[in-house]
Design a protein around this motif. Structure first.
Motif, PDB file in Angstrom:
ATOM      1  N   UNK A  76       0.866  -1.183   0.000  1.00 34.94           N
ATOM      2  CA  UNK A  76       0.000   0.000   0.000  1.00 34.94           C
ATOM      3  C   UNK A  76       0.899   1.228   0.000  1.00 34.94           C
ATOM      4  N   UNK A  77       0.700   2.076  -0.973  1.00 28.86           N
ATOM      5  CA  UNK A  77       1.487   3.299  -1.122  1.00 28.86           C
ATOM      6  C   UNK A  77       0.565   4.504  -0.999  1.00 28.86           C
ATOM      7  N   UNK A  78       0.999   5.494  -0.238  1.00 38.02           N
ATOM      8  CA  UNK A  78       0.171   6.695  -0.021  1.00 38.02           C
ATOM      9  C   UNK A  78       1.017   7.943  -0.197  1.00 38.02           C
ATOM     10  N   UNK A  79       0.493   8.894  -0.973  1.00 41.30           N
ATOM     11  CA  UNK A  79       1.203  10.151  -1.221  1.00 41.30           C
ATOM     12  C   UNK A  79       0.748  11.219  -0.236  1.00 41.30           C
ATOM     13  N   UNK A  80       1.727  11.931   0.314  1.00 41.04           N
ATOM     14  CA  UNK A  80       1.460  13.038   1.221  1.00 41.04           C
ATOM     15  C   UNK A  80       2.110  14.309   0.677  1.00 41.04           C
ATOM     16  N   UNK A  81       1.651  15.430   1.126  1.00 41.38           N
ATOM     17  CA  UNK A  81       2.333  16.698   0.862  1.00 41.38           C
ATOM     18  C   UNK A  81       2.597  16.894  -0.632  1.00 41.38           C
ATOM     19  N   UNK A  82       1.519  16.784  -1.437  1.00 43.44           N
ATOM     20  CA  UNK A  82       1.610  16.973  -2.887  1.00 43.44           C
ATOM     21  C   UNK A  82       2.664  16.068  -3.510  1.00 43.44           C
ATOM     22  N   UNK A  83       2.707  14.824  -3.044  1.00 42.86           N
ATOM     23  CA  UNK A  83       3.579  13.760  -3.564  1.00 42.86           C
ATOM     24  C   UNK A  83       5.051  13.976  -3.250  1.00 42.86           C
TER      25      UNK A  83
END
Length: 276
Positions: A187-194
């Motif tokens: 599971x991969x999640x992007x934070x802070x505009x990637x």
């Protein structure tokens, strides 16, 4: 995977794997690449492995829809390949051979459709090995299968299946591989505009009744500097710092240690890739 191109089976879970494993090399590497205006690129690399070093020289020439690659190493091994794209629309073909040791030449074909891909390869010898893969789906969901068959042994070398669900801020992947013995979920999640990415990966091998849980992530400090960290339930902690100090010239430092065994020496790697 090119922009706008539907993914191959090998692209399922690829982004998560890149965060956790790409460039975590614990060797000393020095790479120099030069390019000419007519499409020729020359790359010379040296790798220090424990008490000895190995090196190779690679050349790539691109002209229109064709690319020729040749690599020669210090053991006098030669690897060559010819790649042709769009001979017919959406078709890519790759022919490769290794010398001087007898390794059968291999022919690969990849076909890309708006909602599907198909890949196949065959070794060109008397008892060929066939590999096929296929994916289909939508821009948000990809389902794929992969299989290999060795005619000399009259047996399958592999049969795998996978699924990937993509959203604007996340990607979930599940792969069943090694003839059903290994399941991998990520599971991969992007934070802070990637600029910051977090990853969780779970592996379970049924034949050994054991599993590995790895958590990690990457953070782009700025447009030139990247930091990656990872930790698994086996006690391994890894860290990586990558900095592009001039266009296409990158310094990478990686380290790993086992916090469950203080007697084990940490691993360190250093890579310098220069493009004059």
């Amino acid at each position: 995977m090119s922009k706008g191109q539907f993914p191959l089976f090998s692209d399922i879970g690829k982004k998560a794997r890149e965060i956790l494993y790409k460039d975590f090399d614990y060797e000393r590497k020095f790479i120099v690449t030069t390019q000419t205006a007519d499409g020729l690129a020359l790359t010379s690399s040296t790798v220090q492995k424990e008490s000895h070093s190995v090196g190779n020289v690679a050349a790539q020439y691109k002209y229109k829809n064709a690319a020729v690659d040749v690599k020669v190493d210090t053991q006098s091994n030669i690897a060559t390949s010819l790649t042709l794209t769009d001979i017919v629309p959406s078709l890519k073909s790759i022919a490769s051979i290794k010398l001087p040791h007898y390794t059968p030449a291999k022919l690969e074909l990849q076909y890309f459709h708006e909602h599907a891909t198909f890949g196949s390869s065959v070794s060109l010898n008397k008892s060929p090995v066939f590999d096929v893969s296929a994916t289909c789906g939508t821009p948000n969901t990809v389902i794929g299968v992969e299989a290999g068959y060795d005619t000399s042994a009259a047996d399958f070398t592999k049969y795998n299946a996978g699924i990937s669900i993509m959203k604007p801020d996340s990607c979930t992947s599940l792969i069943l591989s090694e003839k059903g013995d290994l399941v991998k979920a990520s599971y991969l999640y992007y934070l802070d505009q990637a600029r910051t990415t977090t990853v969780v990966e779970f592996k379970n091998r049924f034949s050994e009744n054991g599993n590995t849980l790895t958590v990690g992530g990457s953070h782009a400090v700025d447009d030139l500097t990247l930091i990656k960290l990872k930790l698994d339930n086996q006690g391994n902690f890894g860290a990586l710092l990558q900095h592009e100090f001039k266009p296409k010239s990158i310094l990478t430092m990686a380290a790993e240690f086992d916090y469950n065994s203080i007697d084990t020496n940490p691993k360190f790697g250093l890579s310098l890739a220069l493009t004059p």
